[in-house]
Design a protein around this motif. Structure first.
Motif, PDB file in Angstrom:
ATOM      1  N   GLY A 116       0.799  -1.216   0.000  1.00 40.51           N
ATOM      2  CA  GLY A 116       0.000   0.000   0.000  1.00 40.51           C
ATOM      3  C   GLY A 116       0.831   1.264   0.000  1.00 40.51           C
ATOM      4  O   GLY A 116       0.285   2.367   0.013  1.00 40.51           O
ATOM      5  N   ARG A 119      -0.172   3.413  -3.955  1.00 37.13           N
ATOM      6  CA  ARG A 119      -1.595   3.109  -4.027  1.00 37.13           C
ATOM      7  C   ARG A 119      -2.136   3.386  -5.421  1.00 37.13           C
ATOM      8  O   ARG A 119      -1.563   4.160  -6.195  1.00 37.13           O
ATOM      9  CB  ARG A 119      -2.355   3.922  -2.986  1.00 37.13           C
ATOM     10  CG  ARG A 119      -1.809   3.696  -1.578  1.00 37.13           C
ATOM     11  CD  ARG A 119      -2.558   4.445  -0.516  1.00 37.13           C
ATOM     12  NE  ARG A 119      -3.803   3.798  -0.144  1.00 37.13           N
ATOM     13  CZ  ARG A 119      -3.872   2.697   0.605  1.00 37.13           C
ATOM     14  NH1 ARG A 119      -2.790   2.140   1.060  1.00 37.13           N
ATOM     15  NH2 ARG A 119      -5.026   2.169   0.912  1.00 37.13           N
ATOM     16  N   ASP A 166      -8.584   1.429   3.571  1.00 39.92           N
ATOM     17  CA  ASP A 166      -8.062   1.667   2.229  1.00 39.92           C
ATOM     18  C   ASP A 166      -8.899   2.647   1.408  1.00 39.92           C
ATOM     19  O   ASP A 166      -8.463   3.093   0.351  1.00 39.92           O
ATOM     20  CB  ASP A 166      -7.990   0.346   1.451  1.00 39.92           C
ATOM     21  CG  ASP A 166      -7.005  -0.634   2.067  1.00 39.92           C
ATOM     22  OD1 ASP A 166      -5.978  -0.174   2.589  1.00 39.92           O
ATOM     23  OD2 ASP A 166      -7.265  -1.844   2.030  1.00 39.92           O
ATOM     24  N   THR A 175     -10.507   2.842  -4.216  1.00 37.47           N
ATOM     25  CA  THR A 175      -9.119   2.413  -4.070  1.00 37.47           C
ATOM     26  C   THR A 175      -9.020   0.946  -4.447  1.00 37.47           C
ATOM     27  O   THR A 175      -9.795   0.121  -3.961  1.00 37.47           O
ATOM     28  CB  THR A 175      -8.631   2.612  -2.630  1.00 37.47           C
ATOM     29  OG1 THR A 175      -8.764   3.989  -2.277  1.00 37.47           O
ATOM     30  CG2 THR A 175      -7.180   2.206  -2.490  1.00 37.47           C
ATOM     31  N   PRO A 178      -4.685  -3.025  -2.110  1.00 40.20           N
ATOM     32  CA  PRO A 178      -3.282  -3.410  -2.273  1.00 40.20           C
ATOM     33  C   PRO A 178      -3.151  -4.918  -2.446  1.00 40.20           C
ATOM     34  O   PRO A 178      -3.755  -5.696  -1.713  1.00 40.20           O
ATOM     35  CB  PRO A 178      -2.643  -2.932  -0.962  1.00 40.20           C
ATOM     36  CG  PRO A 178      -3.496  -1.776  -0.532  1.00 40.20           C
ATOM     37  CD  PRO A 178      -4.894  -2.172  -0.918  1.00 40.20           C
ATOM     38  N   ARG A 464       0.426   2.701   3.980  1.00 34.24           N
ATOM     39  CA  ARG A 464      -0.418   3.880   3.723  1.00 34.24           C
ATOM     40  C   ARG A 464       0.219   5.131   4.318  1.00 34.24           C
ATOM     41  O   ARG A 464       0.264   6.187   3.689  1.00 34.24           O
ATOM     42  CB  ARG A 464      -1.807   3.638   4.326  1.00 34.24           C
ATOM     43  CG  ARG A 464      -2.820   4.720   4.016  1.00 34.24           C
ATOM     44  CD  ARG A 464      -4.223   4.207   4.315  1.00 34.24           C
ATOM     45  NE  ARG A 464      -4.387   3.865   5.716  1.00 34.24           N
ATOM     46  CZ  ARG A 464      -4.828   4.710   6.656  1.00 34.24           C
ATOM     47  NH1 ARG A 464      -5.106   5.962   6.335  1.00 34.24           N
ATOM     48  NH2 ARG A 464      -4.988   4.320   7.904  1.00 34.24           N
TER      49      ARG A 464
END
Length: 622
Positions: A116, A119, A166, A175, A178, A464
């Motif tokens: 992630g 992204r 996410d 999104t 991942p 993230r």
């Protein structure tokens, strides 16, 4: 290829585009790579060293980001690719943190990183699926505002569960999970499919440590070259110190940054000093916290908003100060140990699956974790027995959002239960509960074993945050790289037996074993961890006038997700509120993000120009 940027890209399908959309994107794009058909494929703005493209007939392959790929290497790999099914095998061995895009005889393939840290988002714009590395680019294309439910979700603490963590902040912008890739078909349709799966957790500590050492060595080597000046955090902890010694091993010259906290008993600077004495070609910089801007400095300054609310707000001014000092000494990149805490040590919930394989070992580990974390006996027993399915856990989480988290003594199972602060309004609770119940109705866990699911989710939370740190650093003029969040490092950790990586009787045993002989023993044997609590409280007191102004004109209150009076009490008397720092910081981050978004409605990355570094339009590919 090594680099990080505050640039951007979109990936388009190989088909005719609506004229309005194509014109808008090309008006802002500095860089462009076309499909083999000649139609626009990759549009955006990036430095030349951040994208490698190879062409073979009606096939093109691009790696975007920080990677070990070269033009010749990628061209050789592309020769093995006929369809999307061949891509990941052909890319095996490419190290770093990057996106992958391919155009294969009219079909598109795009993916980010499994961690992630890179992204990928998608949206349907005028009937066409568009992919982008930034959700805000797609929000600008669609013209949508932030989703109230997402604002409510970001008030929750300590973190959101998968898949809510996410999700993008805008309706209509999705999104890509991942580990999944987006396949774009010539007819305009698209689908997602998994390209990544976790390795079997079967390596003993000694073998796993060797694999982790090599993965970290390669991750650092991608960013470090002999003679290159690198900025690096040197906190005195195991994570950042390990990266410094690996960078020195790669031949880089280091300028290190160490914060000297004023809190009595803090030891970070002592450990950092002793590490610096062993590092070759290093210029150590020490920053006493009293000489740095106070925490939360800049609350009243509006900045370009990040992709989502972020706790970077707390230390932004301090990081700018240290970044400037590193830059003036020649550093063009900053290494961060961020992610080490999440990646190298599994949550203690691994004992549940261990009980099925080795009951005696599981009971011994459970006793160790119970003593260390002061679990009640009944809670430890429930952990061994199991918490039920993930959908049931998400549904229960929706019903428990208003619980006081300080009363929760049970160990984590599928992850930490999210809680809302007392100042979150009823609408916030209803919206977040609806998101959790909707997820429960359709999501599968990241692994059947809840301990493994929780570990992968922890890793993705680190990834993230690494993306947010990278962008914040780039906007400050010194990109931040987090090698612990590279996919190869994540895979190396997941391949180790969790009872070896998560022993309750040693601190980060996997990383300690991996760095044995390279990092000084006194660092690897350290068991303490410093904190900056007094600085945090001092920063809030110093900026009380700005907090009062926020309380009087809160965007969260206007959005209907915070109660005005309760929020005012929280902002003016933060030390009296339940939930502590995570609850307040998430609220401040979300409030600040809304204010930044109102002040900067058009993303700055769309107006930035980088003619000296960017690929010229339709540059010949390698």
């Amino acid at each position: 290829m090594s680099g990080s940027s505050a640039g951007w890209f979109v990936a388009l399908p190989d088909r005719e585009l609506p004229p309005g959309m194509a014109e808008r994107l090309q008006q802002h794009a500095v860089s462009r790579v076309s499909h083999p058909s000649g139609r626009p494929w990759l549009l955006g703005s990036w430095a030349a060293e951040e994208t490698v493209v190879a062409t073979a007939g009606v096939r093109k392959l691009a790696v975007l980001g920080t990677s070990s790929a070269t033009a010749a290497d990628l061209a050789s790999r592309l020769k093995r690719v006929r369809t999307a099914a061949d891509l990941e095998a052909a890319l095996r061995g490419v190290r770093g943190s990057f996106h992958v895009a391919a155009s294969l005889d009219g079909r598109g393939y795009v993916r980010g990183s499994a961690s992630g840290a890179r992204r990928l988002h998608r949206a349907v714009v005028e009937g066409v699926t568009v992919c982008a590395d930034r959700a805000r680019t797609l929000a600008w294309l669609t013209g949508g505002g932030p989703d109230t439910a997402r604002l409510a979700a970001h008030l929750a603490f300590p973190c959101l569960p998968y898949p809510l963590a996410d999700a993008a902040m805008w309706p209509g912008v999705d999104t890509v999970t991942p580990g999944q890739a987006l396949h774009l078909e010539p007819d305009g349709s698209c689908r997602t499919a998994w390209w990544w799966e976790p390795p079997p957790a079967e390596l003993p500590l000694a073998e796993g440590a060797l694999r982790l050492r090599e993965a970290l060595r390669e991750a650092v080597a991608v960013r470090a070259r002999p003679g290159r000046i690198l900025g690096a955090d040197l906190s005195g902890g195991m994570d950042s110190t390990s990266l410094c010694f690996l960078a020195a091993e790669a031949g880089a010259r280091l300028v290190t940054a160490t914060l000297h906290w004023d809190t009595p008993g803090n030891e970070d600077h002592h450990y950092a000093r002793r590490a610096a004495e062993r590092l070759p070609a290093v210029e150590p910089l020490v920053f006493p916290s009293a000489e740095l801007p106070a925490c939360f400095t800049g609350l009243n300054e509006r900045r370009e908003p990040a992709e989502e609310p972020t706790a970077v707000l707390r230390d932004r001014a301090r990081q700018q100060h240290t970044a400037h000092a590193l830059r003036t000494r020649g550093a063009a990149l900053r290494l961060s140990g961020h992610g080490g805490d999440h990646v190298v040590t599994p949550p203690a919930s691994y004992v549940h699956a261990l009980l099925r394989r080795s009951p005696r070992t599981a009971l011994r580990h459970t006793a160790g974790h119970k003593a260390h974390s002061r679990w009640p006996l009944a809670a430890a027993a429930r952990l061994l027995l199991g918490p039920g399915t993930y959908p049931a856990w998400l549904t229960a989480a929706a019903d428990r959002l208003r619980e006081d988290p300080t009363t929760r003594t049970a160990p984590e199972t599928w992850g930490p239960l999210p809680a809302l602060p007392t100042w979150a309004g009823r609408q916030a609770a209803d919206r977040l509960a609806a998101l959790l119940r909707s997820a429960a109705a359709q999501v599968r866990p990241l692994a059947a074993d809840f301990g493994r699911h929780a570990w992968i989710h922890h890793m993705r939370e680190a990834g993230r945050a690494a993306a947010l740190l990278r962008d914040a650093g780039a906007s400050d003029g010194l990109p931040v790289e987090s090698p612990f969040c590279d996919d190869a490092v994540m895979d190396a950790c997941l391949a180790v037996r969790p009872e070896d990586a998560g022993s309750p009787w040693s601190y980060k045993p996997l990383l300690a074993a991996a760095m044995d002989g390279l990092v000084p023993a006194h660092i690897l044997e350290r068991t303490t961890k410093d904190h900056c609590g007094p600085d945090w409280h001092h920063g809030l007191r110093a900026h009380r006038p700005h907090l009062a102004e926020w309380a009087a004109s809160s965007h969260l209150v206007t959005a209907g997700v915070a109660d005005e009076e309760a929020l005012r009490r929280a902002l003016l008397s933060p030390g009296l509120q339940p939930g502590g720092a995570p609850a307040l910081e998430n609220t401040l981050a979300t409030e600040g993000w809304l204010r930044d978004l109102a002040a900067h409605p058009v993303p700055a990355h769309l107006t930035a120009r980088r003619p000296k570094e960017g690929h010229p339009v339709d540059a010949p590919a390698s």
